[in-house]
Scaffold this motif. Structure first.
Motif, PDB file in Angstrom:
ATOM      1  N   PHE A 195       0.829  -1.206   0.000  1.00  9.27           N
ATOM      2  CA  PHE A 195       0.000   0.000   0.000  1.00  9.27           C
ATOM      3  C   PHE A 195       0.864   1.258   0.000  1.00  9.27           C
ATOM      4  CE2 PHE A 195      -2.241   3.307   2.517  1.00  9.27           C
ATOM      5  CZ  PHE A 195      -3.231   3.606   1.587  1.00  9.27           C
ATOM      6  N   VAL A 196       1.914   1.282   0.818  1.00  7.30           N
ATOM      7  CA  VAL A 196       2.817   2.439   0.843  1.00  7.30           C
ATOM      8  C   VAL A 196       3.474   2.612  -0.528  1.00  7.30           C
ATOM      9  CG1 VAL A 196       4.903   3.412   1.879  1.00  7.30           C
ATOM     10  CG2 VAL A 196       3.214   2.269   3.320  1.00  7.30           C
ATOM     11  N   PHE A 197       3.913   1.506  -1.101  1.00 12.07           N
ATOM     12  CA  PHE A 197       4.508   1.560  -2.448  1.00 12.07           C
ATOM     13  C   PHE A 197       3.504   2.110  -3.455  1.00 12.07           C
ATOM     14  CE2 PHE A 197       4.984  -0.446  -6.607  1.00 12.07           C
ATOM     15  CZ  PHE A 197       6.274  -0.079  -6.941  1.00 12.07           C
ATOM     16  N   ALA A 283      13.890  -6.215   0.801  1.00  7.80           N
ATOM     17  CA  ALA A 283      13.655  -5.605  -0.513  1.00  7.80           C
ATOM     18  C   ALA A 283      12.272  -4.966  -0.579  1.00  7.80           C
ATOM     19  CB  ALA A 283      13.806  -6.658  -1.611  1.00  7.80           C
ATOM     20  N   GLY A 284      11.257  -5.662  -0.043  1.00  9.43           N
ATOM     21  CA  GLY A 284       9.907  -5.104  -0.035  1.00  9.43           C
ATOM     22  C   GLY A 284       9.823  -3.834   0.790  1.00  9.43           C
ATOM     23  N   GLY A 285      10.515  -3.820   1.938  1.00  5.95           N
ATOM     24  CA  GLY A 285      10.524  -2.619   2.775  1.00  5.95           C
ATOM     25  C   GLY A 285      11.237  -1.458   2.124  1.00  5.95           C
ATOM     26  N   LEU A 286      12.354  -1.735   1.444  1.00  2.39           N
ATOM     27  CA  LEU A 286      13.104  -0.664   0.781  1.00  2.39           C
ATOM     28  C   LEU A 286      12.319  -0.073  -0.377  1.00  2.39           C
ATOM     29  CD1 LEU A 286      16.729  -2.110   0.786  1.00  2.39           C
ATOM     30  CD2 LEU A 286      15.826  -0.239   2.176  1.00  2.39           C
ATOM     31  N   TRP A 287      11.645  -0.926  -1.151  1.00  2.00           N
ATOM     32  CA  TRP A 287      10.813  -0.413  -2.245  1.00  2.00           C
ATOM     33  C   TRP A 287       9.713   0.495  -1.697  1.00  2.00           C
ATOM     34  CZ3 TRP A 287      11.956   0.265  -6.969  1.00  2.00           C
ATOM     35  CH2 TRP A 287      12.688  -0.665  -7.723  1.00  2.00           C
ATOM     36  N   ALA A 288       9.067   0.070  -0.613  1.00  2.00           N
ATOM     37  CA  ALA A 288       7.993   0.876  -0.030  1.00  2.00           C
ATOM     38  C   ALA A 288       8.527   2.206   0.486  1.00  2.00           C
ATOM     39  CB  ALA A 288       7.315   0.101   1.102  1.00  2.00           C
ATOM     40  N   LEU A 289       9.660   2.161   1.190  1.00  2.00           N
ATOM     41  CA  LEU A 289      10.247   3.387   1.735  1.00  2.00           C
ATOM     42  C   LEU A 289      10.689   4.328   0.623  1.00  2.00           C
ATOM     43  CD1 LEU A 289      11.249   4.941   4.248  1.00  2.00           C
ATOM     44  CD2 LEU A 289      13.415   3.703   4.025  1.00  2.00           C
ATOM     45  N   LEU A 290      11.371   3.791  -0.370  1.00  4.55           N
ATOM     46  CA  LEU A 290      11.879   4.612  -1.468  1.00  4.55           C
ATOM     47  C   LEU A 290      10.759   5.287  -2.237  1.00  4.55           C
ATOM     48  CD1 LEU A 290      14.170   5.585  -3.329  1.00  4.55           C
ATOM     49  CD2 LEU A 290      13.925   3.448  -4.599  1.00  4.55           C
ATOM     50  N   GLY A 295       7.916   9.606  -3.789  1.00  8.97           N
ATOM     51  CA  GLY A 295       6.663  10.002  -4.431  1.00  8.97           C
ATOM     52  C   GLY A 295       5.986  11.153  -3.729  1.00  8.97           C
ATOM     53  N   PHE A 296       6.010  11.116  -2.386  1.00  9.57           N
ATOM     54  CA  PHE A 296       5.372  12.177  -1.612  1.00  9.57           C
ATOM     55  C   PHE A 296       6.086  13.513  -1.828  1.00  9.57           C
ATOM     56  CE2 PHE A 296       4.543  14.645   2.253  1.00  9.57           C
ATOM     57  CZ  PHE A 296       3.165  14.569   2.318  1.00  9.57           C
ATOM     58  N   VAL A 297       7.416  13.521  -1.758  1.00 12.57           N
ATOM     59  CA  VAL A 297       8.181  14.759  -1.940  1.00 12.57           C
ATOM     60  C   VAL A 297       8.035  15.266  -3.368  1.00 12.57           C
ATOM     61  CG1 VAL A 297      10.503  15.754  -1.934  1.00 12.57           C
ATOM     62  CG2 VAL A 297       9.810  14.193  -0.107  1.00 12.57           C
ATOM     63  N   TYR A 298       8.079  14.354  -4.328  1.00  9.19           N
ATOM     64  CA  TYR A 298       7.944  14.736  -5.742  1.00  9.19           C
ATOM     65  C   TYR A 298       6.594  15.408  -5.997  1.00  9.19           C
ATOM     66  CZ  TYR A 298       7.594  14.124 -10.832  1.00  9.19           C
ATOM     67  OH  TYR A 298       7.422  14.327 -12.195  1.00  9.19           O
ATOM     68  N   PHE A 299       5.537  14.862  -5.424  1.00 11.98           N
ATOM     69  CA  PHE A 299       4.209  15.452  -5.597  1.00 11.98           C
ATOM     70  C   PHE A 299       4.108  16.790  -4.882  1.00 11.98           C
ATOM     71  CE2 PHE A 299      -0.199  16.205  -4.519  1.00 11.98           C
ATOM     72  CZ  PHE A 299      -0.875  15.866  -5.671  1.00 11.98           C
TER      73      PHE A 299
END
Length: 309
Positions: A195-197, A283-290, A295-299
């Motif tokens: 969901f975070v991803f 890997a799943g955690g890093l993808w979600a964090l990244l 995405g939030f900062v970019y938006f």
């Protein structure tokens, strides 16, 4: 101030203003004025979003209810659509192309249905994100609120839709011999990471789609390519066993494949850890964090430009 003219009349002149000579920026600072719709600081933006949490939830629920309001089966299509997709993929890939080789039928069918349901969650979140701003310009221009509310709300809508579908998924998994166990609890953190991803992806696509509406026409082709490269219908490790090992590694570490495999591992008894890449939770955690943070900062960077022009 006053002066006497040559005919004896008295002429008056205005007193000089204390604001004379001040630049517009200096005037705004002096009187505490700010640009309407200006982007707030990142921390303040997060605070505003939290203050709109009830709107985000209500908006997502309203969209979910209205999605199939014109269909006779109504909300049943939330489950029927991915099930029909899974049936088509089983007929083509499972029966005709033999994509389930290396797996028993009791494993392959839950494997396929889980893949379709979980990938659809990411796919629909991304597609909804593309239109989150460009498809709601009336709302964006009429009201002042943090614009990130829209893509987050659409991602939340897709999560609610997936949770409805999970009821059917559980029935299918049980019907093919995988019964509830402690491993099923792993579904919760896996879905949370996904969901975070998805929110991060929706935020990125919302900003891109706000300036390039034609992106919505291109995305179905990109998402279809992503689906075929994520092992929705087949095991990447088995299908690419005769290819260079790095190809399978790259495909198995793509985020869509990771989240599908985590949920398959949690639900399906015959799908053990040998099918997962190493350090899969990391890997799943890093993808979600990244993707979540980026995405939030970019938006947020383009907050004051949404709905203008």
């Amino acid at each position: 101030m006053s002066d006497t003219t040559h005919d004896g009349a008295i002429a008056t002149s205005a007193r000089p203003s204390p604001d004379d000579g001040l630049a517009p920026a200096e005037l705004a600072a002096k009187y505490g004025l700010s640009v309407s719709g200006a982007r707030p600081g990142l921390v303040e933006y997060v605070r505003q979003l939290w203050g709109r949490r009830h709107f985000i939830l209500a908006f997502s629920q309203a969209k979910l209810t209205a999605q199939y309001s014109q269909a006779k089966l109504g909300q049943l299509w939330q489950v029927a659509t991915p099930l029909l997709n899974a049936l088509v993929y089983y007929l083509i890939f499972g029966l005709i192309l033999g994509a389930g080789r290396g797996m028993e039928k009791e494993v392959y069918i839950p494997f396929l249905v889980t893949g379709v349901f979980v990938f659809t969650f990411t796919q629909t979140s991304v597609m909804a994100g593309v239109r989150a701003i460009s498809g709601n310009l009336g709302l964006v221009r009429a009201l002042h609120f943090p614009r990130a509310s829209l893509p987050i709300s659409f991602a939340l809508q897709q999560l609610q839709q997936l949770l409805f579908s999970m009821v059917v998924l559980v029935l299918i998994v049980v019907a093919f011999g995988s019964y509830p166990s402690l491993s099923w609890l792993l579904v919760l953190p896996a879905l949370a990471l996904q969901f975070v991803f998805n929110v991060g992806m929706a935020l990125i696509m919302a900003r891109m789609g706000s300036k390039t509406p034609d992106l919505a026409q291109l995305m179905p082709f990109i998402m279809r390519t992503w689906m075929y490269g994520s092992g929705v219908m087949f095991s990447i490790k088995v299908m690419l066993a005769d290819k260079p090992a790095w190809i399978a590694e790259v495909l198995m570490y793509n985020p869509a494949a990771i989240y599908m495999d985590l949920i398959r591992f949690a639900l399906i008894d015959g799908y053990d850890s040998s099918n997962l890449p190493t350090h899969v939770w990391l890997a799943g955690g890093l993808w979600a964090l990244l993707l979540g943070v980026a995405g939030f900062v970019y938006f947020w960077k383009a907050e004051e430009r949404y709905g203008r022009g």
